[in-house]
Design an enzyme around this catalytic site. Structure first.
Site, PDB file in Angstrom:
ATOM      1  CD1 TRP A 182      72.579  41.320  80.334  1.00  0.00           C
ATOM      2  CD2 TRP A 182      71.646  41.167  82.360  1.00  0.00           C
ATOM      3  NE1 TRP A 182      72.628  42.565  80.938  1.00  0.00           N
ATOM      4  CE2 TRP A 182      72.071  42.491  82.176  1.00  0.00           C
ATOM      5  CE3 TRP A 182      71.025  40.844  83.572  1.00  0.00           C
ATOM      6  CZ2 TRP A 182      71.900  43.486  83.147  1.00  0.00           C
ATOM      7  CZ3 TRP A 182      70.864  41.829  84.540  1.00  0.00           C
ATOM      8  CH2 TRP A 182      71.283  43.118  84.316  1.00  0.00           C
ATOM      9  CD  GLU A 198      69.095  49.279  86.332  1.00  0.00           C
ATOM     10  OE1 GLU A 198      69.525  50.004  85.422  1.00  0.00           O
ATOM     11  OE2 GLU A 198      69.639  49.178  87.456  1.00  0.00           O
ATOM     12  N   PRO A 199      63.323  48.414  83.964  1.00  0.00           N
ATOM     13  CG  PRO A 199      61.273  47.429  84.540  1.00  0.00           C
ATOM     14  CD  PRO A 199      62.763  47.256  84.690  1.00  0.00           C
ATOM     15  NE  ARG A 200      65.932  54.483  84.799  1.00  0.00           N
ATOM     16  CZ  ARG A 200      66.917  55.372  84.918  1.00  0.00           C
ATOM     17  NH1 ARG A 200      66.969  56.428  84.105  1.00  0.00           N
ATOM     18  NH2 ARG A 200      67.850  55.221  85.834  1.00  0.00           N
ATOM     19  CD  GLU A 258      66.786  52.032  87.313  1.00  0.00           C
ATOM     20  OE1 GLU A 258      67.833  52.676  87.144  1.00  0.00           O
ATOM     21  OE2 GLU A 258      65.761  52.239  86.628  1.00  0.00           O
ATOM     22  CD1 TRP A 301      70.510  56.695  89.891  1.00  0.00           C
ATOM     23  CD2 TRP A 301      69.587  55.942  91.782  1.00  0.00           C
ATOM     24  NE1 TRP A 301      70.082  55.406  89.661  1.00  0.00           N
ATOM     25  CE2 TRP A 301      69.503  54.927  90.802  1.00  0.00           C
ATOM     26  CE3 TRP A 301      69.063  55.692  93.056  1.00  0.00           C
ATOM     27  CZ2 TRP A 301      68.916  53.683  91.052  1.00  0.00           C
ATOM     28  CZ3 TRP A 301      68.483  54.451  93.313  1.00  0.00           C
ATOM     29  CH2 TRP A 301      68.410  53.453  92.309  1.00  0.00           C
ATOM     30  CD  GLU A 327      71.558  46.093  88.723  1.00  0.00           C
ATOM     31  OE1 GLU A 327      72.108  47.210  88.632  1.00  0.00           O
ATOM     32  OE2 GLU A 327      71.008  45.543  87.776  1.00  0.00           O
ATOM     33  CD1 TRP A 357      77.382  46.364  88.666  1.00  0.00           C
ATOM     34  CD2 TRP A 357      75.637  45.052  88.140  1.00  0.00           C
ATOM     35  NE1 TRP A 357      77.413  46.151  87.313  1.00  0.00           N
ATOM     36  CE2 TRP A 357      76.358  45.346  86.969  1.00  0.00           C
ATOM     37  CE3 TRP A 357      74.503  44.224  88.064  1.00  0.00           C
ATOM     38  CZ2 TRP A 357      75.972  44.860  85.706  1.00  0.00           C
ATOM     39  CZ3 TRP A 357      74.121  43.758  86.819  1.00  0.00           C
ATOM     40  CH2 TRP A 357      74.850  44.076  85.652  1.00  0.00           C
TER      41      TRP A 357
HETATM   42  C1  LIG Z   1      65.436  53.399  79.502  1.00  0.00           C
HETATM   43  O1  LIG Z   1      64.238  54.032  79.822  1.00  0.00           O
HETATM   44  C2  LIG Z   1      64.273  55.446  80.011  1.00  0.00           C
HETATM   45  C3  LIG Z   1      62.889  55.913  80.304  1.00  0.00           C
HETATM   46  O2  LIG Z   1      62.002  55.586  79.289  1.00  0.00           O
HETATM   47  C4  LIG Z   1      64.820  56.170  78.829  1.00  0.00           C
HETATM   48  O3  LIG Z   1      64.989  57.526  79.150  1.00  0.00           O
HETATM   49  C5  LIG Z   1      66.119  55.570  78.460  1.00  0.00           C
HETATM   50  O4  LIG Z   1      66.582  56.183  77.303  1.00  0.00           O
HETATM   51  C6  LIG Z   1      65.931  54.084  78.259  1.00  0.00           C
HETATM   52  N1  LIG Z   1      67.124  53.521  77.740  1.00  0.00           N
HETATM   53  C7  LIG Z   1      67.212  53.261  76.475  1.00  0.00           C
HETATM   54  C8  LIG Z   1      68.536  52.788  76.037  1.00  0.00           C
HETATM   55  O5  LIG Z   1      66.315  53.353  75.682  1.00  0.00           O
END
Ligand SMILES: *[C@@H]1O[C@H](CO)[C@@H](O)[C@H](O)[C@H]1NC(C)=O
Ligand SMILES: *[C@@H]1O[C@H](CO)[C@@H](O)[C@H](O)[C@H]1NC(C)=O
Ligand SMILES: *[C@@H]1O[C@H](CO)[C@@H](O)[C@H](O)[C@H]1NC(C)=O
Length: 372
Positions: free
Chosen positions: A79, A193-195, A229, A270, A299, A333
């Site tokens: 990190w 882990e961008p989402r 991911e 998952w 990971e 991991w």
């Molecule tokens: C990480 O991204 C996802 C999708 O946007 C979201 O649902 C999740 O809450 C996020 N984590 C945090 C801690 O914000």
């Protein structure tokens, strides 16, 4: 002073150090769909340690790095962020502090100097680091730590808000500048882990393009990767293959300043089976082969301790089996060890593989032998 002259002076002052040609030759790079480390192109193994930059004793860092070197591991993902909204006590490490509408980077002894120790020790022990810049999750702050300072309230907004991105890029620049010439940097990584749940995939693709281009403008030598991911690609249509987390994996990997692809695997989180892993690995390898970029299985873990060795070694075998068809390496991991100065074991999150344990023999010693 005339504005033009002022601008050029500013340019000179802020230019980052460059690398000499000898060091450049020993910078890790992509070589087709494999990695080249210290001049050797082959499949590589390694692991993750989110915590190593938060240790406060240089000797502890050195001991752990020397264990990795002894074991034949080459890549360690760490990190490169630790974002807080309240400053902790002086012995506790943090890298960036948000207050009101400002962000302050901590370059002190309990700040980025701890990451300096990790980079220095990696240089000494021949370990190559993946360093990431922000977390999607709230552990160690994450995007949420920026929210009130930059005036947003969701990750989806954070990716697109100019003020959040200016703060984030300022942090990226502070870290890249410190290690711009280090041969211990394997790759810069945009995020953990961008989402962007429920977003158009263009939101993340645009952010990944903008950020990778920005990092490339600061550093023309080191590799750059996303840290996601691996969601959103052709497969059996089950949750991990869907695009609902805002990731179009092939589109993101095709971006010119993204050097290699990352994907993770946690079957229990998952809702898929352990045996889903081998198809998950080959699905990504296939895209990597098409795009002629390496794939890193970055990971993976199972929580049931009795499954660590049998299940994870199967995934390792599937990954190595694809070494000539897209797979370049894997990092389990996560790393576990004993902190020498305190005698305490590092964090056991149920996935931890401790140095010297029977799981270590299985997932490190045997794996490294198998790779050759
Ligand atoms: C990480 O991204 C996802 C999708 O946007 C979201 O649902 C999740 O809450 C996020 N984590 C945090 C801690 O914000
Ligand atoms: C370093 O490499 C560049 C590009 O290959 C070359 O143009 C330059 O002459 C080299 N510099 C030295 C000092 O060898
Ligand atoms: C990669 O980033 C650099 C620096 O920002 C930019 O000049 C270049 O256009 C990008 N590459 C491509 C092919 O878009």
């Amino acid at each position: 002073m005339r504005p033009a002259l002022l601008l050029s002076l500013v340019g000179v002052v802020t230019a980052l150090p460059t690398i000499d040609n000898v060091s450049r030759a020993s910078i890790s790079k992509a070589d087709g769909t494999k990695f080249n480390i210290d001049g050797v192109t082959k499949y590589y193994a390694g692991t993750n340690s989110y915590w190593i930059g938060f240790l406060t004793n240089d000797n502890d860092v050195d001991t752990i790095m020397s264990h990795l070197q002894t074991a034949g591991h080459k890549i360690l993902r760490v990190w490169g962020f630790n974002d807080v909204k309240q400053t902790p006590g002086s012995g506790t490490v943090y890298f960036q502090y948000f207050s009101g509408s400002t962000a302050t980077i901590n370059t002190g002894a309990n700040g980025l100097q701890r990451l300096d120790a990790v980079v220095k020790s990696a240089e000494k022990n021949g370990i190559k680091l993946i360093i990431n810049f922000v977390n999607n999750w709230t552990d160690f702050g994450g995007m949420a730590a920026y929210f009130s300072a930059c005036g947003v309230n969701s990750n989806a907004q954070w990716y697109q808000a100019a003020k959040c991105q200016a703060m984030y890029q300022n942090y990226v620049k502070a870290v890249v500048s410190r290690y711009r010439t280090s041969t211990a940097v394997f790759a810069w990584e945009l995020a953990n882990e961008p989402r962007c749940n429920g977003c158009q995939t263009s939101v993340l693709t645009n952010w990944i393009k903008k950020t990778s281009d920005y990092i490339r403008s600061l550093d023309s030598d080191h590799m750059i990767t996303t840290g996601d991911e691996g969601f959103g690609l052709a497969g059996d249509g089950s949750y991990p293959y869907q695009f609902g987390e805002g990731i179009d994996w092939a589109a993101n990997l095709a971006l010119p300043n993204i050097s290699f692809g990352t994907f993770h695997f946690y079957p229990s989180g998952w809702g898929v089976t352990n045996s889903f892993g081998s198809g998950w690995i080959t699905a990504h390898a296939k895209v990597c082969q098409q795009l002629k970029k390496p794939c890193l299985f970055e990971e993976y873990g199972v929580t049931n301790a009795a499954d660590h060795c049998p299940v994870e070694s199967d995934w390792q075998k599937s990954s190595v089996a694809a070494k000539d068809s897209g797979m370049a390496g894997d990092l389990f991991w996560q790393l576990g060890d004993t902190i020498k100065s305190t005698g305490q074991q590092t964090h056991n999150d149920g996935h931890t593989i401790y140095y010297g344990s029977s799981d270590w023999k299985c997932l490190v010693d045997n794996h490294v032998k198998q790779i050759g």
